[in-house]
Design an enzyme around this catalytic site. Structure first.
Site, PDB file in Angstrom:
ATOM      1  N   CYS A 260      13.486   7.769 -36.817  1.00 37.99           N
ATOM      2  CA  CYS A 260      12.551   8.592 -37.592  1.00 37.99           C
ATOM      3  C   CYS A 260      12.785  10.078 -37.316  1.00 37.99           C
ATOM      4  O   CYS A 260      12.699  10.540 -36.179  1.00 37.99           O
ATOM      5  CB  CYS A 260      11.119   8.216 -37.225  1.00 37.99           C
ATOM      6  SG  CYS A 260       9.855   9.156 -38.129  1.00 37.99           S
TER       7      CYS A 260
ATOM      8  N   CYS B 220       6.189   5.433 -43.181  1.00 38.55           N
ATOM      9  CA  CYS B 220       6.807   6.755 -43.218  1.00 38.55           C
ATOM     10  C   CYS B 220       7.303   7.063 -44.627  1.00 38.55           C
ATOM     11  O   CYS B 220       7.673   6.160 -45.383  1.00 38.55           O
ATOM     12  CB  CYS B 220       7.967   6.802 -42.221  1.00 38.55           C
ATOM     13  SG  CYS B 220       8.774   8.432 -42.092  1.00 38.55           S
TER      14      CYS B 220
ATOM     15  N   ARG C 286      14.384   5.520 -46.816  1.00 36.22           N
ATOM     16  CA  ARG C 286      15.082   4.293 -46.425  1.00 36.22           C
ATOM     17  C   ARG C 286      14.150   3.134 -46.108  1.00 36.22           C
ATOM     18  O   ARG C 286      14.630   2.023 -45.829  1.00 36.22           O
ATOM     19  CB  ARG C 286      15.967   4.576 -45.198  1.00 36.22           C
ATOM     20  CG  ARG C 286      17.031   5.646 -45.422  1.00 36.22           C
ATOM     21  CD  ARG C 286      17.652   6.068 -44.099  1.00 36.22           C
ATOM     22  NE  ARG C 286      16.678   6.744 -43.236  1.00 36.22           N
ATOM     23  CZ  ARG C 286      16.928   7.125 -41.981  1.00 36.22           C
ATOM     24  NH1 ARG C 286      18.121   6.876 -41.450  1.00 36.22           N
ATOM     25  NH2 ARG C 286      15.993   7.731 -41.273  1.00 36.22           N
TER      26      ARG C 286
ATOM     27  N   HIS D  40       9.581   3.413 -37.934  1.00 36.73           N
ATOM     28  CA  HIS D  40      10.982   2.969 -38.038  1.00 36.73           C
ATOM     29  C   HIS D  40      11.840   3.734 -37.044  1.00 36.73           C
ATOM     30  O   HIS D  40      11.604   4.912 -36.762  1.00 36.73           O
ATOM     31  CB  HIS D  40      11.519   3.143 -39.459  1.00 36.73           C
ATOM     32  CG  HIS D  40      11.655   4.575 -39.894  1.00 36.73           C
ATOM     33  ND1 HIS D  40      12.830   5.286 -39.755  1.00 36.73           N
ATOM     34  CD2 HIS D  40      10.769   5.436 -40.464  1.00 36.73           C
ATOM     35  CE1 HIS D  40      12.661   6.510 -40.222  1.00 36.73           C
ATOM     36  NE2 HIS D  40      11.413   6.629 -40.660  1.00 36.73           N
TER      37      HIS D  40
ATOM     38  N   ASP E  32      10.008   8.379 -45.345  1.00 35.02           N
ATOM     39  CA  ASP E  32      11.463   8.258 -45.349  1.00 35.02           C
ATOM     40  C   ASP E  32      11.927   7.362 -46.505  1.00 35.02           C
ATOM     41  O   ASP E  32      11.379   6.278 -46.720  1.00 35.02           O
ATOM     42  CB  ASP E  32      11.919   7.668 -44.005  1.00 35.02           C
ATOM     43  CG  ASP E  32      13.423   7.792 -43.783  1.00 35.02           C
ATOM     44  OD1 ASP E  32      14.182   7.232 -44.597  1.00 35.02           O
ATOM     45  OD2 ASP E  32      13.832   8.420 -42.800  1.00 35.02           O
TER      46      ASP E  32
END
Length: 220
Positions: free
Chosen positions: A112, A53, A57, A109, A55
């Site tokens: 999400c 992803c 993080r 994750h 993202d």
């Protein structure tokens, strides 16, 4: 090209932080006594393709504690493997047929935002069209998802189911299937990251050949 000055102090500070970080990295390369970092200028030979992803993080190298040159990475919203996505397919083809990676990991994750958004009826913009692919995963498993009362658990379960579906999508590509006809050292895995603990959870979804894909999807 005309370069405009950053008059906004906040923007300027953020950009200078970026350059300062690069200066620190340059020092690490310069002071590396192993020579491994300098060797990266000559080429790469990663054994892992990570499809994750976008993202902020869940950076691949930090999650896997790997060094530059060890992981080939493709990231998008909700770690999707869409059959018509030429960006993803180009990365996959290069990784499999040129770099000869041995492992492909589809890494979702928990928490999400893309998956959570797909479970809502809200509009977010052009991304709504991308989220339709996740809504399709929900459609296939709606009875199971709807039976879960807690919203956070709904999202978590759809994260897992989405990973499973994207692994399947990868395995049904001609790229992966043709590689399996020539090689026995290519595996596709489905995993989920628990951001709270940093743990990379194996969902026990691994394919090393086209067996199990079904006669419609597995090429002769």
């Amino acid at each position: 090209m005309l370069k405009k000055q950053l008059n906004n102090p906040e923007l300027k500070a953020g950009f200078e932080k970026l350059l300062a970080g690069n200066a620190e990295w340059m020092n690490q390369v310069k002071e590396d006594t192993t020579g491994k970092l300098k060797q990266l200028a000559e080429g790469q030979s990663p054994e892992l393709l990570w499809i994750g992803c976008a993202d902020s993080r869940v950076p691949a190298n930090q999650i896997t504690n790997t060094q530059p040159g060890e992981v080939f990475v493709h990231r998008n919203i909700a770690n999707m493997c869409v059959h018509s996505d030429m960006n993803m397919l180009s990365v996959l083809d290069y990784a499999v047929n040129v770099l000869k990676v041995k492992h492909i990991v589809v890494a979702g994750h928990y928490g999400c935002g893309g998956v959570a958004a797909a479970l809502s009826r809200q509009q977010f913009g052009i991304i709504d069209n991308w989220l339709c692919h996740i809504k399709d995963v929900y459609r296939l498993h709606s009875d199971e998802i709807d039976a879960i009362e807690d919203q956070k658990e709904k999202v978590s379960r759809l994260v897992e189911l989405n990973v499973a579906e994207q692994v399947f999508n990868l395995c049904t590509t001609s790229i992966v299937q043709n590689a399996w006809k020539e090689r026995t050292d290519l595996a596709v895995h489905g995993m989920v990251i628990d951001i709270a603990t940093g743990k990379l959870i194996d969902l026990n979804i691994t394919f090393t050949d086209s067996v199990g894909l079904g006669k419609v999807f597995a090429f002769k």
